[in-house]
Write an enzyme that holds these catalytic residues in place. Structure first.
Site, PDB file in Angstrom:
ATOM      1  CD  GLU A  93      -2.563  -1.024   2.733  1.00 56.75           C
ATOM      2  OE1 GLU A  93      -2.442  -0.034   3.477  1.00 56.75           O
ATOM      3  OE2 GLU A  93      -3.260  -1.997   3.006  1.00 56.75           O
ATOM      4  CB  CYS A 107       2.244   7.329   3.835  1.00 57.18           C
ATOM      5  SG  CYS A 107       2.506   6.036   5.059  1.00 57.18           S
ATOM      6  CB  CYS A 114       5.526  -5.790   9.193  1.00 61.66           C
ATOM      7  SG  CYS A 114       6.761  -5.157  10.359  1.00 61.66           S
ATOM      8  CB  CYS A 118       3.038  -3.852  16.368  1.00 63.30           C
ATOM      9  SG  CYS A 118       4.798  -3.478  16.215  1.00 63.30           S
ATOM     10  CB  CYS A 121       0.306  -2.800  13.351  1.00 61.51           C
ATOM     11  SG  CYS A 121       0.848  -2.532  11.668  1.00 61.51           S
ATOM     12  CB  CYS A 336      -0.003   1.092   8.761  1.00 64.37           C
ATOM     13  SG  CYS A 336       1.239  -0.146   8.689  1.00 64.37           S
TER      14      CYS A 336
HETATM   15  N1  SAH Z   1       7.258  -0.163  10.965  1.00 61.57           N
HETATM   16  C1  SAH Z   1       7.422   1.218  11.200  1.00 61.57           C
HETATM   17  C2  SAH Z   1       6.749   2.098  10.170  1.00 61.57           C
HETATM   18  C3  SAH Z   1       5.399   1.665   9.683  1.00 61.57           C
HETATM   19  S1  SAH Z   1       4.079   1.764  10.857  1.00 61.57           S
HETATM   20  C4  SAH Z   1       6.973   1.574  12.604  1.00 61.57           C
HETATM   21  O1  SAH Z   1       6.352   0.754  13.251  1.00 61.57           O
HETATM   22  O2  SAH Z   1       7.292   2.673  13.034  1.00 61.57           O
HETATM   23  C5  SAH Z   1       3.788   3.517  10.930  1.00 61.57           C
HETATM   24  C6  SAH Z   1       3.175   4.011  12.229  1.00 61.57           C
HETATM   25  O3  SAH Z   1       1.799   3.592  12.319  1.00 61.57           O
HETATM   26  C7  SAH Z   1       3.857   3.461  13.472  1.00 61.57           C
HETATM   27  O4  SAH Z   1       4.047   4.492  14.423  1.00 61.57           O
HETATM   28  C8  SAH Z   1       2.858   2.448  13.963  1.00 61.57           C
HETATM   29  O5  SAH Z   1       3.022   2.177  15.333  1.00 61.57           O
HETATM   30  C9  SAH Z   1       1.555   3.120  13.621  1.00 61.57           C
HETATM   31  N2  SAH Z   1       0.388   2.240  13.601  1.00 61.57           N
HETATM   32  C10 SAH Z   1       0.313   0.976  13.185  1.00 61.57           C
HETATM   33  N3  SAH Z   1      -0.943   0.500  13.333  1.00 61.57           N
HETATM   34  C11 SAH Z   1      -1.674   1.518  13.841  1.00 61.57           C
HETATM   35  C12 SAH Z   1      -3.052   1.639  14.229  1.00 61.57           C
HETATM   36  N4  SAH Z   1      -3.884   0.639  14.100  1.00 61.57           N
HETATM   37  N5  SAH Z   1      -3.453   2.843  14.721  1.00 61.57           N
HETATM   38  C13 SAH Z   1      -2.589   3.871  14.850  1.00 61.57           C
HETATM   39  N6  SAH Z   1      -1.288   3.812  14.509  1.00 61.57           N
HETATM   40  C14 SAH Z   1      -0.835   2.635  14.012  1.00 61.57           C
HETATM   41 FE1  SF4 Z   2       5.527  -3.588  11.526  1.00 60.49          FE
HETATM   42 FE2  SF4 Z   2       3.160  -2.492  11.973  1.00 60.49          FE
HETATM   43 FE3  SF4 Z   2       4.850  -2.869  13.998  1.00 60.49          FE
HETATM   44 FE4  SF4 Z   2       5.377  -0.995  12.130  1.00 60.49          FE
HETATM   45  S1  SF4 Z   2       3.651  -1.008  13.553  1.00 60.49           S
HETATM   46  S2  SF4 Z   2       6.799  -2.520  12.987  1.00 60.49           S
HETATM   47  S3  SF4 Z   2       4.542  -2.001  10.308  1.00 60.49           S
HETATM   48  S4  SF4 Z   2       3.923  -4.489  12.761  1.00 60.49           S
END
Ligand code: SAH
Ligand code: SF4
Length: 358
Positions: A93, A107, A114, A118, A121, A336
């Protein structure tokens, strides 16, 4: 179909060599290069100052990238979200957000899926498929630059905050950033890399000598809480992460942005705000609060605006600056990994068309 040459894989020297081999004068490569990066267009036909025969040969033997648009949605707020299919069938995306102050921010993704897992996410919930190449990362920004160019506008900012962990794919991400600066002309200060907190790579990045901004996804202020949300914290606990951030600040003189997805009753409490304030006090830092984007695999809810205000006020007491980031494209799954999840859900149910995407 004979294999085509992806022009976004070539350096200017390699392009010059290719076109010389086709009997073209040397200045042609510079002309084509300008169409690729300075006034990007989506077809060779649109490269109006090239001779017709060259445009035909380019159309037959070369391509303007490898990404195929598999779905696209435009939000009421102007945010454009694209789902691309890669040549091996992987889906990634990218999002473009227009702001009132004329910023146009792309973005972009650095991996298909990934590996960091997390919990909140959508990308983390999918698991890891593969790293993207530098060309695949750059091309996502190029396509938005093409769309904006056609509208008489230009892409101004890039954030590596799409799918994937940029520092898990360190070399390709850094090469892509260098190309976005050198080839697409995006200023280093207009590029942000966001990382979940891979400590060795944060230190390596501090030593790169790049003026690019760094964002760290923090989300919790104790190892217990953070480890439960971000498994990477078990490998690199907060003390190590903060040491790496202090090294980055010392080395670069640049401030670090800490990302914090506000989740109601979980990490928006006064206790968490106080612990975060204590952790960041005196540090060259800014906190970016993002109300959680709800995802299918996680049952947390976004905090309400009152909780966000209280959180900011408490941080101010520690001299720590914080702002709430406006959620963009919320009506089109612009978070994301969310469009891909939505498309996969639809695909499981039936064959989809673009109108099916929520
Ligand atoms: N992997 C990297 C960059 C991609 S994620 C990282 O984790 O920083 C980009 C941002 O979106 C990160 O700060 C992540 O914690 C946040 N993010 C992911 N899922 C989310 C969600 N459901 N709601 C809000 N922020 C989210
Ligand atoms: Fe990966 Fe999502 Fe965690 Fe970023 S927030 S490191 S994209 S799992």
């Amino acid at each position: 179909m004979p294999s085509t040459i992806n022009l976004y894989d070539l350096s200017l020297d390699a392009l010059t060599e290719l076109l010389s081999g086709w009997g073209q004068p040397r200045f042609r490569a510079k002309q084509v290069w300008a169409w690729l990066y300075e006034k990007p267009v989506a077809s060779f036909e649109a490269m109006t100052d090239l001779p017709g025969t060259l445009r035909e040969r380019l159309t037959a033997e070369a391509s303007l990238g490898v990404l195929t648009v598999s779905a696209e949605r435009t939000s009421k707020d102007g945010t454009v979200k694209r789902l691309y299919e890669l040549p091996d069938g992987q889906l990634i995306e990218s999002v473009m957000m227009p702001y009132d102050d004329h910023r146009r921010t792309a973005c972009i993704s650095t991996q298909a899926g990934c590996a960091m897992g997390c919990t909140f996410c959508a990308t983390g919930q999918m698991g890891f498929a593969r790293h993207l190449t530098a060309a695949e990362i750059v091309e996502q920004a190029v396509h938005f630059a093409q769309i904006l160019h056609a509208e008489g506008d230009r892409l101004s900012n890039i954030v590596l905050m799409g799918m994937g962990e940029p520092f898990h794919n360190y070399d390709a991400s850094i090469e892509a950033v260098r190309r976005l600066m050198a080839d697409l002309g995006i200023g280093a200060r207009h590029i942000t890399i966001s990382t979940v907190g891979l400590v060795p790579q944060i230190r390596q990045f501090a030593d790169e000598g790049l003026q690019v901004k760094l964002a760290i996804s923090l989300h919790a202020a104790t190892d217990d809480e953070r480890g439960a949300m971000l498994p990477v914290n078990r490998r690199y606990p907060l003390a190590d992460l903060m040491d790496a951030c202090r090294y980055y600040i010392e080395k670069t003189g640049r401030r670090v942005t800490f990302e914090w997805a506000l989740i109601a009753g979980k990490n928006d409490t006064p206790e968490q705000a106080n612990m975060l304030g204590e952790m960041l006090t005196g540090m060259l830092a800014h906190v970016n609060l993002i109300p959680l984007n709800p995802t299918g695999g996680y049952d947390g809810r976004p905090s309400d605006p009152e909780a966000a205000k209280r959180f900011i006020a408490l941080l101010e007491g520690y001299g720590v600056s914080a702002t709430v980031r406006v959620r963009r494209g919320i009506d089109i799954d612009a978070g994301c990994g969310q469009l891909k999840s939505a498309v996969i859900r639809q695909q499981r149910a039936k064959t989809i068309t673009i109108d099916d995407i929520p």
